[in-house]
Design a protein around this motif. Structure first.
Motif, PDB file in Angstrom:
ATOM      1  N   PRO A 160      31.998  41.379  73.098  1.00  0.00           N
ATOM      2  CA  PRO A 160      31.126  40.654  74.044  1.00  0.00           C
ATOM      3  C   PRO A 160      29.711  40.520  73.485  1.00  0.00           C
ATOM      4  O   PRO A 160      29.301  41.334  72.663  1.00  0.00           O
ATOM      5  N   PRO A 161      28.954  39.499  73.959  1.00  0.00           N
ATOM      6  CA  PRO A 161      27.633  39.210  73.383  1.00  0.00           C
ATOM      7  C   PRO A 161      26.643  40.366  73.477  1.00  0.00           C
ATOM      8  O   PRO A 161      25.728  40.452  72.679  1.00  0.00           O
ATOM      9  N   GLU A 162      26.824  41.288  74.445  1.00  0.00           N
ATOM     10  CA  GLU A 162      25.877  42.403  74.555  1.00  0.00           C
ATOM     11  C   GLU A 162      25.857  43.238  73.278  1.00  0.00           C
ATOM     12  O   GLU A 162      24.871  43.902  72.968  1.00  0.00           O
ATOM     13  N   PRO A 185      21.588  36.013  71.527  1.00  0.00           N
ATOM     14  CA  PRO A 185      21.107  37.177  72.271  1.00  0.00           C
ATOM     15  C   PRO A 185      19.954  36.850  73.204  1.00  0.00           C
ATOM     16  O   PRO A 185      19.700  37.585  74.158  1.00  0.00           O
ATOM     17  N   ARG A 186      19.263  35.770  72.955  1.00  0.00           N
ATOM     18  CA  ARG A 186      18.092  35.449  73.772  1.00  0.00           C
ATOM     19  C   ARG A 186      18.462  35.209  75.223  1.00  0.00           C
ATOM     20  O   ARG A 186      17.628  35.326  76.116  1.00  0.00           O
ATOM     21  N   GLY A 238      13.794  36.771  79.955  1.00  0.00           N
ATOM     22  CA  GLY A 238      13.978  38.212  80.121  1.00  0.00           C
ATOM     23  C   GLY A 238      14.010  38.950  78.795  1.00  0.00           C
ATOM     24  O   GLY A 238      13.490  40.065  78.671  1.00  0.00           O
ATOM     25  N   TYR A 239      14.611  38.316  77.792  1.00  0.00           N
ATOM     26  CA  TYR A 239      14.718  38.967  76.488  1.00  0.00           C
ATOM     27  C   TYR A 239      13.341  39.310  75.930  1.00  0.00           C
ATOM     28  O   TYR A 239      13.119  40.398  75.401  1.00  0.00           O
ATOM     29  N   ALA A 263      14.478  42.537  63.370  1.00  0.00           N
ATOM     30  CA  ALA A 263      15.819  42.306  63.919  1.00  0.00           C
ATOM     31  C   ALA A 263      15.756  41.792  65.344  1.00  0.00           C
ATOM     32  O   ALA A 263      16.384  40.803  65.702  1.00  0.00           O
ATOM     33  N   PHE A 264      14.963  42.464  66.182  1.00  0.00           N
ATOM     34  CA  PHE A 264      14.944  42.086  67.589  1.00  0.00           C
ATOM     35  C   PHE A 264      14.092  40.854  67.858  1.00  0.00           C
ATOM     36  O   PHE A 264      14.190  40.247  68.923  1.00  0.00           O
ATOM     37  N   THR A 265      13.257  40.489  66.937  1.00  0.00           N
ATOM     38  CA  THR A 265      12.458  39.270  67.114  1.00  0.00           C
ATOM     39  C   THR A 265      13.199  38.053  66.592  1.00  0.00           C
ATOM     40  O   THR A 265      12.831  36.915  66.894  1.00  0.00           O
ATOM     41  N   SER A 266      14.263  38.261  65.815  1.00  0.00           N
ATOM     42  CA  SER A 266      14.947  37.128  65.194  1.00  0.00           C
ATOM     43  C   SER A 266      15.391  36.048  66.176  1.00  0.00           C
ATOM     44  O   SER A 266      15.367  34.870  65.838  1.00  0.00           O
ATOM     45  N   PRO A 267      15.784  36.392  67.423  1.00  0.00           N
ATOM     46  CA  PRO A 267      16.147  35.318  68.349  1.00  0.00           C
ATOM     47  C   PRO A 267      14.977  34.423  68.749  1.00  0.00           C
ATOM     48  O   PRO A 267      15.199  33.334  69.274  1.00  0.00           O
TER      49      PRO A 267
END
Lengths: 298, 333, 264
Positions: free
Chosen positions: A63-65, A131-132, A147-148, A213-217
């Protein structure tokens, strides 16, 4: 009124991932006395690695999570691979030598990593947009914010807290603090100083890669994303004070909000404002707002 | 006149003549590359001057860019096309900026000095990028330069600029060598080694730093104007920190002992850049970075130290020690 | 204030006070030094000798009080300005230019004392080189002229450090523990060389010393410091036989203050 909230939210979101990068930068400086010009490149590697790792999620039918886990693992992978190579393989050769010499080495590492990323991932942009959508939209005032993006703020806070607690409340942290204050005496006390250096460098790299990594979206992952991050994170640690964690947080907020204000209100001043503030701080209070390191003056 | 001074003047004159003669034998593309190398070399010579005083500037792009823009704007808006005049204007503009900024930052050392120079150069970059009246981030192109009234043809323009550049380099190199060999230059080296003692001997470290910074600014202004004319185009990237990084690279490769090593190093950089851009456009920075690391590890004194090891030392007073050191296989002092 | 030697007063400290938090580094210091005096400062570490020296050389500013050099108030000047006025010092740990030769170190000292336009002259100018060699000869160091300073033995480095301070022909020369870090059998020869070198000019010498034999032999006046105050100011024999000095500084005869405190 709407403008102010938008500026604040945008500014704080930007400040969040900037803080994580700056935290790593200031930690590496605090422990190893290295001002790592290549730190922004590690952010870029985190972003690229996340781009790759998140493709495994649908491929494995998850799943996408699970992309969040993939991004975390991507950052970890970058740190596990690059930290030992850079610290043990290269930087260690220059400990004790002129601090500007190490600056030149990290500049060379930046040059090398820029092209290595091109060799591995090519020059085309990558998009990690799925993920965004994971956190929906949040209504603040009359506008909706993703929200992301707000999750990033929480992530940064957790990271900062974790590092602070790790340094001040754990045994390992106390040892790191001892090494910061006096590596020679610590070594005499039996501390494996080399391991402490590697640990600190590893955590620093991990933080930068995590931010990437978490900023990539939010961005298109392509060559050159490291450069504005290098610029901004340097401004942050100079403003906040080299080696200071609260300094990195305050510095990131100042830079983040200044940049957001500039983008919305004075678009002409965007790049200029960050460097102007940094220059002012350097001239009047070179130790930064949270004094840790004594600026070398005559 | 002093013996070593005469030697230096002679060396400068001969190198200048040799370079000019060489120019007539080189193909156009190489003339362009070497002229750019001269421009870069001049800026790096300034960095060497600062390094001899113990400081590294990662922001020479600031004064390099000021020189280029000052002369470029006058060329475009005031119709000044005389290349020698433009060089003087560019140098003057940068020197003024150097005299203003110098005292402000001369009290800082180490990475703080380096960071401050970066900050200043990036402030200029940020300003220029948004000033659309002078081209913004695109910059602007320059008209063809003239040389004492003579407008060269398309075939001869590269050679003409090259000859002017060669003369400027010969003069600048001679001047720098004279400065390094003077008592003032020796004092700068002393500042690099032990600032405290210099103050307690009655000399001002601050003054030495401002002097070095101003000289570096003048040289960078010359380099910026020259490169602007060689490229025919000026843009804010002249002040970007990565440009400044290239000047530092050349300085590290050259080392602070030999003036000619600076221009050899800048030529190496330009040749590698041309070569890489043609055959490996995606790995140019990888080559540069690896090269830099290799130089720092294996040749920390730069190319200049190789020179000195071969020749056995420059300064007569240091000659005995240098010869002894050369015998024992160590680097000269 | 007149000086014990009745020579003209060259340096005066008036009512110097200096505290570092709770520590009294200088209290009611009043000293007059005459031209040509050979004055030594003794006292335990932390007694105030170094503070006094740092105030005189401009490195520290006193909380109150003043330093007068030939009648001029120099309290607010920085070390460079004080050096230019003729007060030079040597250092406990020699401050030298390590990669340069001994000769070059002296040449730098000459360069630093030169006028502005002489700085444009070539460094290896014959006159400068000759002057430098002459200075080295005064200290019996000429054999080391072309040796790199980082390779020189400790005693030689100390002498070089002192020689550099003498280049300016100062009126007052401060020597910070000239024989510290030098082996016992080298101490006297070192001081002999220094005094011999100084004998050719009228220099006031103030030195900080811990070795009482050196003090007795080479100074004609001794100031004993204790807890920031001068507790004795007289010729060496008088000072060293002073019971207070014996208690707080030299620790001789009656066992000294430390022993008494331990027994209390």
């Amino acid at each position: 009124m709407l403008d102010v909230i938008t500026i604040l939210v945008d500014g704080v979101v930007y400040a969040s991932y900037l803080f994580m990068v700056a935290l790593g930068l200031t930690l590496i400086f605090g422990v190893l006395r290295i001002l790592n010009i290549a730190h922004g490149s590690l952010y870029a590697f985190g972003a690229y690695a996340a781009a790759t790792f998140t493709t495994f999620v649908p491929a494995l039918g998850l799943p996408p999570e699970f992309s969040l886990i993939a991004m975390f693992l991507a950052a970890l992978a970058v740190a596990i691979v690059l930290a030992p190579i850079l610290e043990r393989g290269l930087l260690r050769l220059f400990y004790g030598r002129d601090e500007v010499l190490i600056l030149l080495i990290t500049y060379a590492v930046f040059l090398v990593l820029e092209d290595v990323s091109k060799l591995i991932w090519g020059v085309q942009p990558y998009y990690v947009f799925e993920p965004r959508n994971l956190f929906g939209n949040v209504e603040i005032g009359e506008l909706f914010y993703v929200g992301y993006d707000l999750m990033l703020i929480a992530l940064a806070a957790v990271a900062g807290l974790a590092v602070w607690l790790g340094l001040n409340k754990t045994k390992v942290g106390k040892i790191v603090l001892a090494v910061i204050h006096n590596p020679d005496v610590s070594a005499c006390m039996g501390v494996r100083v080399n391991w402490v250096y590697l640990l600190a460098f590893f955590v620093g790299v991990f933080l930068a890669a995590l931010a990437g990594a978490f900023t990539s979206p939010l961005i298109s992952v392509q060559p050159g994303i490291s450069i504005p991050i290098i610029i901004a994170s340097f401004a942050v640690v100079i403003i906040g004070g080299l080696g200071s964690i609260p300094g990195a947080a305050i510095g990131a907020l100042i830079v983040g909000i200044a940049r957001a204000t500039a983008i919305y209100e004075f678009p002409a001043a965007e790049v200029f404002i960050i460097y102007f503030v940094m220059a002012i701080v350097l001239v009047f209070r070179p130790e930064g707002l949270f004094q840790r390191t004594q600026a070398r003056k005559i | 006149m002093h013996a070593s001074t005469k030697k230096t003047y002679l060396a400068g004159l001969l190198s200048g003549l040799a370079l000019i003669v060489l120019g007539f034998a080189l193909p156009d593309w190489l003339l362009f590359t070497v002229t750019k190398a001269f421009g870069y070399g001049l800026v790096s010579l300034g960095i060497i001057t600062l390094m001899r005083g113990g400081l590294v500037s990662f922001g020479q792009g600031l004064v390099y860019c000021i020189g280029a823009y000052a002369s470029g704007l006058l060329a475009v808006h005031a119709g000044v096309t005389e290349a020698p005049l433009l060089l003087l204007i560019g140098m003057a503009a940068s020197t003024v900026v150097g005299l203003i900024a110098g005292p402000l930052i001369a009290r800082y050392r180490g990475i703080f000095f380096a960071m401050l120079t970066v900050a200043l150069s990036m402030v200029l970059y940020g300003l220029l990028v948004k000033m659309n009246s002078i081209g913004g981030s695109d910059g602007f192109t320059l008209p063809e330069p003239t040389f004492f009234g003579w407008q060269p043809t398309v075939e001869t323009s590269d050679l003409a600029l090259y000859v002017l550049a060669a003369i400027v380099v010969a003069v600048a190199a001679t001047a720098c060598r004279l400065y390094y060999d003077s008592m003032a230059g020796m004092l700068a080296l002393a500042v690099r080694e032990n600032e405290l003692r210099v103050e307690y001997l009655g000399s001002s470290v601050f003054n030495v730093t401002v002097r070095n910074f101003t000289i570096a600014a003048a040289l960078a202004g010359l380099g910026g104007t020259l490169n602007g004319m060689a490229l025919g185009h000026i843009d804010p990237l002249f002040s970007f920190w990565t440009t400044s990084g290239e000047f530092v690279f050349i300085a590290v490769l050259a080392g602070h002992l030999s003036v000619s090593a600076v221009f050899v190093s800048s030529l190496i950089l330009e040749l590698v850049r041309s070569f890489s851009n043609r055959y490996f456009p995606e790995t140019w920075q990888l080559v540069l970075g690896s090269f830099l690391i290799a130089v720092i590890i294996f040749l920390p004194g730069g190319i200049g130290s190789l020179w000195e090891r071969i020749k056995g030392g420059r300064k007569p007073t240091g000659q005995k020690a240098a010869e002894r050191a050369a015998e024992e296989g160590r680097a000269a002092p | 204030m007149s000086t014990p030697s009745n020579a003209p007063t060259i340096l005066e400290a008036k009512d110097l006070q200096k505290r570092f938090g709770a520590v009294v580094a200088a209290q009611d210091i009043n000293i007059a030094v005459g031209l040509g005096d050979k004055l030594s400062l003794i006292g335990a570490n932390g007694a105030g000798k170094t503070t006094f020296m740092n105030i005189v050389t401009g490195y520290l500013k006193p909380d109150s009080g003043s330093i007068l050099l030939e009648g001029d108030d120099v309290t607010k000047l920085n070390p460079r300005q004080i050096t230019q006025r003729g007060v030079c010092r040597s250092f406990q740990i020699p401050q030298l230019y390590e990669p340069m030769t001994a000769l070059e170190n002296i040449m730098v000292a000459f360069g630093a004392s030169g006028r502005r336009f002489s700085m444009l002259r070539p460094a290896d100018d014959a006159e400068t080189v000759d002057q430098a060699h002459a200075m080295l000869k005064r200290f019996a160091l000429d054999d080391y002229a072309d040796r790199k300073v980082s390779e020189l033995p400790g005693g030689v480095r100390k002498l070089l450090d002192i020689a550099m301070a003498l280049v300016r022909r100062p009126k007052v020369l401060l020597l910070d523990e000239p024989t510290s870090g030098v082996s016992v059998d080298e101490k006297f020869p070192l001081m002999e060389t220094v005094m011999e070198a100084l004998s050719t000019e009228e220099v006031t010498v103030i030195f900080v010393e811990h070795d009482m034999d050196i003090v007795t032999r080479y100074s004609d006046r001794v100031l004993a410091f204790y807890q920031g105050q001068v507790i004795a100011d007289d010729d060496p024999d008088e000072v060293l036989s002073d019971p207070a000095v014996q208690k707080y500084v030299t620790g001789s005869a009656k066992g000294g203050a430390a022993k008494e405190e331990a027994e209390a």
